[in-house]
Scaffold this motif. Structure first.
Motif, PDB file in Angstrom:
ATOM      1  N   GLN A  40       0.660  -1.196  -0.092  1.00 49.55           N
ATOM      2  CA  GLN A  40      -0.374  -0.311   0.389  1.00 49.55           C
ATOM      3  C   GLN A  40       0.476   1.168  -0.362  1.00 49.55           C
ATOM      4  O   GLN A  40       0.108   2.728   0.435  1.00 49.55           O
ATOM      5  CB  GLN A  40      -0.870   0.050   1.307  1.00 49.55           C
ATOM      6  N   VAL A  41       2.112   1.411  -0.480  1.00 50.33           N
ATOM      7  CA  VAL A  41       3.133   1.965  -1.127  1.00 50.33           C
ATOM      8  C   VAL A  41       2.223   3.206  -1.629  1.00 50.33           C
ATOM      9  O   VAL A  41       1.455   2.929  -2.740  1.00 50.33           O
ATOM     10  CB  VAL A  41       4.416   1.903  -0.964  1.00 50.33           C
ATOM     11  N   VAL A  42       2.182   4.557  -1.559  1.00 47.46           N
ATOM     12  CA  VAL A  42       1.408   5.741  -2.790  1.00 47.46           C
ATOM     13  C   VAL A  42       2.965   6.332  -2.937  1.00 47.46           C
ATOM     14  O   VAL A  42       4.086   6.838  -2.485  1.00 47.46           O
ATOM     15  CB  VAL A  42       0.290   6.471  -1.773  1.00 47.46           C
ATOM     16  N   ALA A  43       2.538   6.843  -4.079  1.00 42.98           N
ATOM     17  CA  ALA A  43       3.464   7.604  -5.183  1.00 42.98           C
ATOM     18  C   ALA A  43       3.225   8.694  -4.084  1.00 42.98           C
ATOM     19  O   ALA A  43       2.484   8.930  -4.295  1.00 42.98           O
ATOM     20  CB  ALA A  43       2.429   8.296  -6.937  1.00 42.98           C
ATOM     21  N   GLU A  44       4.629   9.676  -3.622  1.00 38.60           N
ATOM     22  CA  GLU A  44       5.005  10.824  -3.581  1.00 38.60           C
ATOM     23  C   GLU A  44       4.386  10.314  -2.047  1.00 38.60           C
ATOM     24  O   GLU A  44       2.870  11.275  -1.530  1.00 38.60           O
ATOM     25  CB  GLU A  44       4.074  11.847  -3.875  1.00 38.60           C
ATOM     26  N   PRO A  45       4.676   9.408  -1.102  1.00 36.64           N
ATOM     27  CA  PRO A  45       4.210   9.210   0.350  1.00 36.64           C
ATOM     28  C   PRO A  45       4.438  10.877   0.948  1.00 36.64           C
ATOM     29  O   PRO A  45       4.843  11.435   0.902  1.00 36.64           O
ATOM     30  CB  PRO A  45       5.369   8.494   0.882  1.00 36.64           C
TER      31      PRO A  45
ATOM     32  N   SER B 148       0.905   7.767   5.008  1.00 38.98           N
ATOM     33  CA  SER B 148       1.889   6.937   4.271  1.00 38.98           C
ATOM     34  C   SER B 148       2.715   6.423   5.411  1.00 38.98           C
ATOM     35  O   SER B 148       3.271   5.128   4.953  1.00 38.98           O
ATOM     36  CB  SER B 148       1.798   7.280   3.106  1.00 38.98           C
ATOM     37  N   TRP B 149       3.484   7.368   5.260  1.00 36.24           N
ATOM     38  CA  TRP B 149       4.766   6.577   6.090  1.00 36.24           C
ATOM     39  C   TRP B 149       3.865   6.213   6.935  1.00 36.24           C
ATOM     40  O   TRP B 149       5.083   5.195   8.442  1.00 36.24           O
ATOM     41  CB  TRP B 149       6.117   7.719   6.247  1.00 36.24           C
ATOM     42  N   ALA B 150       3.875   6.254   7.945  1.00 35.75           N
ATOM     43  CA  ALA B 150       3.063   6.296   9.253  1.00 35.75           C
ATOM     44  C   ALA B 150       2.215   4.896   9.329  1.00 35.75           C
ATOM     45  O   ALA B 150       2.383   3.913  10.261  1.00 35.75           O
ATOM     46  CB  ALA B 150       1.732   7.092   9.974  1.00 35.75           C
TER      47      ALA B 150
END
Length: 494
Positions: free
Chosen positions: A122-127, A131-133
């Motif tokens: 579930q990593v997003v583009a431009e984190p 999203s890191w959390a």
């Protein structure tokens, strides 16, 4: 596009403002500080001694081990077994999860006996910090001994962060974010081994200890930069960029282009201040140096030659191979020398877009506004290198020769006076970007002149990179606001 002659007039204004910058007080005419310094030193003998701020005298070279070749992703399972991995945390994004690179990686893991793993896809583009959390929370729930990242820079950077905070279980995100935005604390614990498998030819994240994210609450990007975070191995597999869309190839390639340009033209490492009291405190971004120069210059030459070929035909196998190499080479270059103005200004350009222009770049699979990182870096490129040219005319002349597909002994390059190199380089970079279909300046992605102050405000906290910028980082006591405003103004359109 403006002519070289018209750019010369702007160039003279910029050059003059740089020459008149006084290290102590900013812009001034001619005067001497000799008497003032002598008087100050006399006063200091009767007061608390002031430690001298000394310039750096050394540089270090650090990079991940790299393996380059056709199909080397299939070796990952054996690598992790050789490392005696007990449990592997695998990171990817929803798109890559469906593609050949991830399928090959999973097959390699499954081919080994007694090698358990869990997948976070579930990593997003431009984190972002959110999203890191989520990725960090997931990693902290598992007792991973090793990490594996399969994807672009966003995936690799997220895996680096998850690794860091899985080791520092009680730490807050801002504890390690670069100062002055965060605390910028040193990393003293040993992190888990991380293998990075890039699926784009751009960030060079497989070679560095840098991880970038978007701080949405402040509308700009920043990150963590520490050698302790660099992967132990980068698997650079030429098969893994086959499915990359053309728009992603171009944006990633632009990142390579400006990684190499910025690291090659950063202030020399001997000009960086202050020198750390302990070598463990020496930053990853150290200023241009002889080793980084070799990697950066090769990456620049290769990108200028092969990126236009990929833009025309993304199935050009030779071009894809060369761009993957260029990405890793540029990573080694900027990972040890650093980047400066294009990247520093790109962070608010990307961050403010989410609430401001809401530009969505063609060719990206997302419903959210996005100025891809490489594009956000490129938008200020022509104006930046016009500004930095007076700092090192020979290096900028070399870059100009590369963009003009010649060498510095060509009479068309040799005959240009040093004072005009910046104007010519502006035109050559702009022409190169135009050939790749890059939006023609900040106005083309929705920014207006009324946004200049906000873009400057978002750039100023990026001291990690601004302090390496010629004309800003080498002017003691100046934050460079006026220069940044002028560069952004000159980047509105070309």
């Amino acid at each position: 596009m403006s002519t070289v002659a018209s750019r010369n007039s702007i160039f003279r204004l910029i050059s003059a403002s740089q020459r008149s910058a006084c290290p102590c007080h900013g812009p001034c005419t001619s005067h001497s500080h000799g008497g003032q310094i002598q008087a100050l030193n006399q006063l200091r003998t009767f007061a608390t001694p002031v430690n001298a701020v000394e310039k750096e005298y050394a540089f270090e070279v650090a990079a991940s081990n790299l393996r380059f070749g056709d199909g080397v992703t299939a070796e990952i399972g054996m690598d992790l077994k050789n490392m005696r991995a007990r449990k592997v945390g695998v990171f990817t994004d929803p798109n890559v999860a469906k593609l050949r690179p991830m399928k090959t990686a999973i097959a390699a893991l499954e081919s080994q006996t007694d090698l358990p793993f869990e997948v976070f896809d579930q990593v997003v583009a431009e984190p972002t910090e959110d999203s890191w959390a989520k990725a960090i929370e997931w990693a902290r729930k598992h007792d991973f001994s090793h990490f594996l990242a399969v994807g672009g820079g966003s995936v690799i950077d997220t895996a680096k962060a998850a690794n860091l905070f899985a080791v520092y279980k009680e730490a807050n995100l801002m504890d390690f974010i670069n100062a002055p935005i965060g605390k910028g604390l040193p990393i003293s614990k040993t992190l888990m081994p991380l293998i990075a498998v890039p699926t784009t030819a751009g960030t060079g994240s497989e070679t560095t200890g840098t991880a970038i994210l978007d701080i949405t609450s402040r509308s700009f990007k920043t990150g963590i930069a520490n050698r302790a975070m660099k992967p132990v191995l980068g698997i650079v597999d030429t098969h893994n960029t086959e499915s990359c869309p053309t728009a992603v190839h171009i944006s990633a390639g632009l990142d390579v282009l400006f990684h190499s340009m910025e690291s090659y033209t950063a202030i020399p490492y001997t000009e960086r201040t202050p020198r750390p009291a302990n070598p463990i405190l020496r930053p990853a971004y150290q200023g241009s140096n002889p080793v980084a120069d070799i990697f950066s210059l090769w990456a620049l030459q290769t990108t200028v030659k092969y990126l236009p070929r990929i833009a025309k035909n993304r199935d050009d196998t030779e071009a894809r191979r060369q761009m993957l190499l260029a990405s890793s080479f540029a990573g080694i270059g900027f990972g040890n020398a650093g980047v400066h103005l294009c990247h520093g200004m790109s962070y608010p350009i990307s961050g403010l877009n989410k609430k401001g222009p809401k530009y969505k770049h063609p060719g990206y699979v997302t419903d959210l506004p996005i100025i891809p990182h490489g594009v956000s870096v490129a938008l200020t490129g022509p104006a930046v290198f016009q500004f930095t040219a007076p700092s090192s005319p020979d290096r900028h002349r070399q870059a100009l020769a590369i963009f003009n597909s010649t060498n510095t002994s060509d009479p068309s390059i040799m005959s240009i006076p040093d004072r005009e190199i910046g104007a010519h380089l502006y035109e050559s970079i702009a022409r190169f970007l135009d050939g790749l279909g890059v939006p023609r300046g900040l106005k083309a992605v929705g920014y207006q002149s009324s946004d200049i102050d906000r873009l400057v405000d978002g750039t100023l906290p990026q001291r990690r990179v601004l302090d390496l910028a010629p004309g800003i980082g080498d002017v003691v006591g100046s934050d460079g606001r006026e220069h940044l405003a002028r560069i952004i103004e000159n980047s509105m359109e070309y």
